[in-house]
Design an enzyme around this catalytic site. Sequence first.
Site, short mmCIF file in Angstrom:
data_model
loop_
_atom_site.label_atom_id
_atom_site.label_comp_id
_atom_site.label_asym_id
_atom_site.label_seq_id
_atom_site.Cartn_x
_atom_site.Cartn_y
_atom_site.Cartn_z
N LYS A 135 8.92 70.37 68.42
CA LYS A 135 8.25 70.80 69.62
C LYS A 135 6.77 70.38 69.60
CE LYS A 135 10.93 74.98 69.03
NZ LYS A 135 10.84 76.39 68.59
N GLU A 143 4.35 61.57 67.98
CA GLU A 143 4.39 62.69 67.05
C GLU A 143 3.03 63.40 67.04
OE1 GLU A 143 5.75 64.97 65.76
OE2 GLU A 143 6.67 64.54 63.82
N ASP A 151 1.87 63.75 58.18
CA ASP A 151 1.38 64.49 57.01
C ASP A 151 1.96 63.83 55.74
OD1 ASP A 151 0.19 66.55 55.51
OD2 ASP A 151 1.84 67.93 55.84
N LYS A 191 -3.05 62.75 58.50
CA LYS A 191 -3.65 63.26 57.25
C LYS A 191 -3.32 62.27 56.15
CE LYS A 191 -2.73 68.19 57.96
NZ LYS A 191 -1.98 69.31 57.36
#
Length: 178
Positions: A42, A98, A102, A130
């Site tokens: 989501k 997206e 990560d 990140k």
Amino acid sequence: MLNDIDKVLIDEKKLSDIVKNLGEKISEDYRGKNLLMISILKGSVVFMSDLMRYVTIPCQIDFMAVSSYRGGIKSSGVVKILKDLDIPLEGFDLLIVEDILDSGQTLTYIKKILSARKPKSIKICTLLDKPMSRKSPIEADYVGMQIPDEFVIGYGLDYKEEYRNLPFVGVLKPSLYS
Ligand code: IMP
Ligand code: MG
């Protein structure tokens, strides 16, 4: 809700500048192509809905839901499809949209299974990156902003399904999850 925020990392104005720039770049790069934007649910819905309005060329959209988190702050590494795409991918130039890249495990899995469906091309657009916390060797083709290895929420991103509706990206107080 605001009491749970350590600091605002990206405010609304900055977010809209970032998203506008990405939309313009995508519109140039995909001119004459068969763009299909795939939002990963989501977390990317807010980003997707803003981004697609800055895309000025014809495009289609679809949604896919996967699970990689089990309510905590670190990826489990196990990815499961919860909702698959509705349309076949042959002939499309896919852009996976997206919220955040990560460890990279989620996007590595998604890219692998979508590639197997033989689209014309496949690229990744992530709002946040990140780079310091990568575990799989994957990079996005479009990155809104690189951020340090802090847990962020808002603008679609959640902690235990909350905070998605914040209009900015903020850092959650570590005391709330440590
Ligand atoms: P990865 O598989 O570790 O790259 O995880 C990607 C997914 O983890 C994202 O789509 C987010 O749903 C979630 N995620 C990673 N970092 C954060 C964060 O700082 N805040 C909220 N969700 C995050
Ligand atoms: Mg997500």
